[in-house]
Scaffold this motif. Structure first.
Motif, PDB file in Angstrom:
ATOM      1  N   THR A 214       0.376  -0.994  -0.126  1.00 13.39           N
ATOM      2  CA  THR A 214      -0.365   0.150   0.248  1.00 13.39           C
ATOM      3  C   THR A 214       1.128   1.054   0.044  1.00 13.39           C
ATOM      4  N   TYR A 215       0.536   2.677   0.552  1.00 11.45           N
ATOM      5  CA  TYR A 215       0.812   3.672  -0.078  1.00 11.45           C
ATOM      6  C   TYR A 215       0.469   4.920   1.269  1.00 11.45           C
ATOM      7  N   GLN A 216       1.205   5.455   1.334  1.00 12.80           N
ATOM      8  CA  GLN A 216       1.067   6.785   2.140  1.00 12.80           C
ATOM      9  C   GLN A 216       0.998   8.096   1.751  1.00 12.80           C
TER      10      GLN A 216
ATOM     11  N   PHE B 192       4.047   1.069  -6.465  1.00 13.98           N
ATOM     12  CA  PHE B 192       3.036   0.794  -5.725  1.00 13.98           C
ATOM     13  C   PHE B 192       2.403   0.123  -7.401  1.00 13.98           C
TER      14      PHE B 192
ATOM     15  N   SER C 143       0.091  -3.258  -8.133  1.00 11.59           N
ATOM     16  CA  SER C 143      -0.971  -3.011  -7.823  1.00 11.59           C
ATOM     17  C   SER C 143      -1.801  -4.045  -8.881  1.00 11.59           C
TER      18      SER C 143
ATOM     19  N   SER D 141      -2.680   0.144   7.516  1.00  9.45           N
ATOM     20  CA  SER D 141      -2.873  -0.164   5.667  1.00  9.45           C
ATOM     21  C   SER D 141      -2.025  -1.292   5.854  1.00  9.45           C
TER      22      SER D 141
ATOM     23  N   SER E 174      -0.555  -5.178   3.317  1.00  8.89           N
ATOM     24  CA  SER E 174      -0.795  -5.586   2.503  1.00  8.89           C
ATOM     25  C   SER E 174      -1.093  -6.472   2.734  1.00  8.89           C
TER      26      SER E 174
ATOM     27  N   THR F  65      -5.705 -10.203   3.745  1.00  6.10           N
ATOM     28  CA  THR F  65      -4.381  -9.587   4.477  1.00  6.10           C
ATOM     29  C   THR F  65      -3.227 -10.497   4.248  1.00  6.10           C
TER      30      THR F  65
END
Length: 85
Positions: free
Chosen positions: A17-19, A36, A40, A61, A63, A73
Motif C-alpha cells: 500500500t502507499y501513504q 505501487f 497492485s 494499511s 498489504s 491481507t
C-alpha cells in the motif's frame, strides 16, 4: 519445512500500500507511485501524493496477497499459517 506446501507456501507475492502524505511526490514523478502501481496493477493518480510504500501487516494499511482471488491481507495469511513448534 521452509518450502511450505500448496496450501501454505513459504514465499508468495504481496501487494503493498502507499501513504498519500502531503510531502509525497505527485503521480508519475514518484518512485513510490511506480512501485505501487507495478505491484497492485492500479493506475497512477496524476494528482495524489505518493509518500511512502508500506509492505507488512500494519493495521492502518495492511498489504494484501495474491494467494486467492479475494486478496486476503498478509496478516490473515500469517495468522492462518501453521508454525513449527
Amino acid at each position: 519445512s521452509m518450502q511450505g506446501d500448496s496450501e501454505h507456501p513459504s514465499l508468495f507475492p504481496i501487494i503493498p500500500t502507499y501513504q498519500p502524505y502531503a510531502w509525497g511526490l505527485p503521480g508519475a514523478s514518484s518512485l513510490v507511485a511506480h512501485l505501487f502501481s507495478r505491484h497492485s496493477n492500479d493506475p497512477i493518480s496524476l494528482t495524489e501524493p505518493y509518500a511512502e510504500l508500506w509492505m507488512g501487516t500494519h493495521p492502518a494499511s495492511p498489504s494484501t496477497t495474491t494467494l486467492t482471488p479475494d486478496r486476503p491481507t498478509l496478516q490473515a495469511v500469517v495468522a492462518a499459517t501453521p508454525h513449527p513448534a
